[in-house]
Design a protein around this motif. Structure first.
Motif, PDB file in Angstrom:
ATOM      1  N   ARG A 174       0.863  -1.188   0.000  1.00  0.00           N
ATOM      2  CA  ARG A 174       0.000   0.000   0.000  1.00  0.00           C
ATOM      3  C   ARG A 174       0.900   1.240   0.000  1.00  0.00           C
ATOM      4  O   ARG A 174       1.129   1.860   1.023  1.00  0.00           O
ATOM      5  CB  ARG A 174      -0.914  -0.006   1.217  1.00  0.00           C
ATOM      6  CG  ARG A 174      -1.990   1.069   1.185  1.00  0.00           C
ATOM      7  CD  ARG A 174      -2.817   1.121   2.450  1.00  0.00           C
ATOM      8  NE  ARG A 174      -3.342  -0.140   2.873  1.00  0.00           N
ATOM      9  CZ  ARG A 174      -4.497  -0.692   2.460  1.00  0.00           C
ATOM     10  NH1 ARG A 174      -5.217  -0.048   1.578  1.00  0.00           N
ATOM     11  NH2 ARG A 174      -4.891  -1.856   2.914  1.00  0.00           N
TER      12      ARG A 174
ATOM     13  N   GLU B  70      -9.367  -2.608  -2.397  1.00  0.00           N
ATOM     14  CA  GLU B  70      -9.071  -3.740  -1.514  1.00  0.00           C
ATOM     15  C   GLU B  70     -10.172  -4.799  -1.575  1.00  0.00           C
ATOM     16  O   GLU B  70     -11.348  -4.500  -1.376  1.00  0.00           O
ATOM     17  CB  GLU B  70      -8.906  -3.256  -0.077  1.00  0.00           C
ATOM     18  CG  GLU B  70      -8.675  -4.353   0.923  1.00  0.00           C
ATOM     19  CD  GLU B  70      -7.240  -4.858   0.952  1.00  0.00           C
ATOM     20  OE1 GLU B  70      -7.060  -6.049   1.220  1.00  0.00           O
ATOM     21  OE2 GLU B  70      -6.313  -4.063   0.721  1.00  0.00           O
TER      22      GLU B  70
ATOM     23  N   PRO C 202      -2.734   2.622  -4.339  1.00  0.00           N
ATOM     24  CA  PRO C 202      -4.094   2.611  -3.793  1.00  0.00           C
ATOM     25  C   PRO C 202      -5.133   3.314  -4.672  1.00  0.00           C
ATOM     26  O   PRO C 202      -6.329   3.089  -4.500  1.00  0.00           O
ATOM     27  CB  PRO C 202      -3.933   3.337  -2.449  1.00  0.00           C
ATOM     28  CG  PRO C 202      -2.527   3.043  -2.050  1.00  0.00           C
ATOM     29  CD  PRO C 202      -1.760   3.104  -3.359  1.00  0.00           C
TER      30      PRO C 202
ATOM     31  N   PHE D 145      -3.930  -5.673  -0.443  1.00  0.00           N
ATOM     32  CA  PHE D 145      -2.817  -4.856   0.034  1.00  0.00           C
ATOM     33  C   PHE D 145      -2.152  -5.477   1.247  1.00  0.00           C
ATOM     34  O   PHE D 145      -2.804  -6.138   2.060  1.00  0.00           O
ATOM     35  CB  PHE D 145      -3.308  -3.469   0.475  1.00  0.00           C
ATOM     36  CG  PHE D 145      -3.637  -2.555  -0.648  1.00  0.00           C
ATOM     37  CD1 PHE D 145      -2.658  -2.104  -1.521  1.00  0.00           C
ATOM     38  CD2 PHE D 145      -4.940  -2.107  -0.823  1.00  0.00           C
ATOM     39  CE1 PHE D 145      -2.966  -1.233  -2.553  1.00  0.00           C
ATOM     40  CE2 PHE D 145      -5.254  -1.233  -1.845  1.00  0.00           C
ATOM     41  CZ  PHE D 145      -4.265  -0.801  -2.710  1.00  0.00           C
TER      42      PHE D 145
END
Length: 181
Positions: free
Chosen positions: A146, A156, A151, A162
């Protein structure tokens, strides 16, 4: 990453539009199966300390024997000679020589990715990660630190997973999760 910075500096949200590097659209198919129970992991990118390939090797070293006997991890890219020596030593010390292989550079990333199940992006600081998008286009399970702009690409649990940068146990646990699911 830049969009977040500009917004935090007071730029109106409606004036900020991220424009990512262009990547030709492709869907990599057919995908390799797990019929032989061998899970294939790939990492593509220049091999030097900042890119974090050592994180993958350390995480693999933490995996239980049952998984180690059933995975292969190929690392593609040109390398910094000193860091490559460090990685070779790490591979020997963790006794993962039969799991981790350096494949050298490739220009045919989309073709190469057809042979894998998981794409790992271990970089300690990454701007826009072209290879992460290529992993997604190839329908690989994406595991990434991450960090940086990654991101912005991964949601996620939806199109990737992550781990906290430098947390080898977390990375090992995600590999284990992928292996058993």
């Amino acid at each position: 990453c830049l969009a977040t910075f500009l917004i935090n500096q007071g730029m109106p949200l409606n004036k900020v539009v991220p424009i990512y590097d262009g990547i030709p659209h492709f869907i990599s198919s057919p995908k390799v199966s797990l019929e032989d129970r061998m899970m294939r992991i790939v990492c593509v990118g220049h091999i030097y300390k900042q890119k974090g390939q050592d994180s993958i090797i350390r995480a693999i070293g933490l995996l239980p024997k049952e998984i180690k006997e059933n995975i292969i991890c190929d690392i593609y890219g040109s390398w910094d000679c000193d860091f490559k020596k460090e990685l070779d030593s790490l591979i020997t010390n963790l006794n993962v020589q039969s799991i981790v292989y350096f494949k050298g550079p490739t220009r045919e990333v989309s073709e190469v990715l057809k042979g894998y199940h998981i794409g790992i992006q271990p970089s300690h600081a990454e701007g826009f990660s072209r290879v992460t998008v290529e992993y997604m286009q190839s329908q690989l399970c994406v595991i990434a630190a991450r960090e940086g702009a990654i991101p912005e690409l991964i949601q996620e649990g939806r199109n990737g997973l992550f781990y906290t940068d430098y947390n080898y146990t977390e990375l090992a646990n995600l590999i284990k999760k992928c292996f058993y699911n």
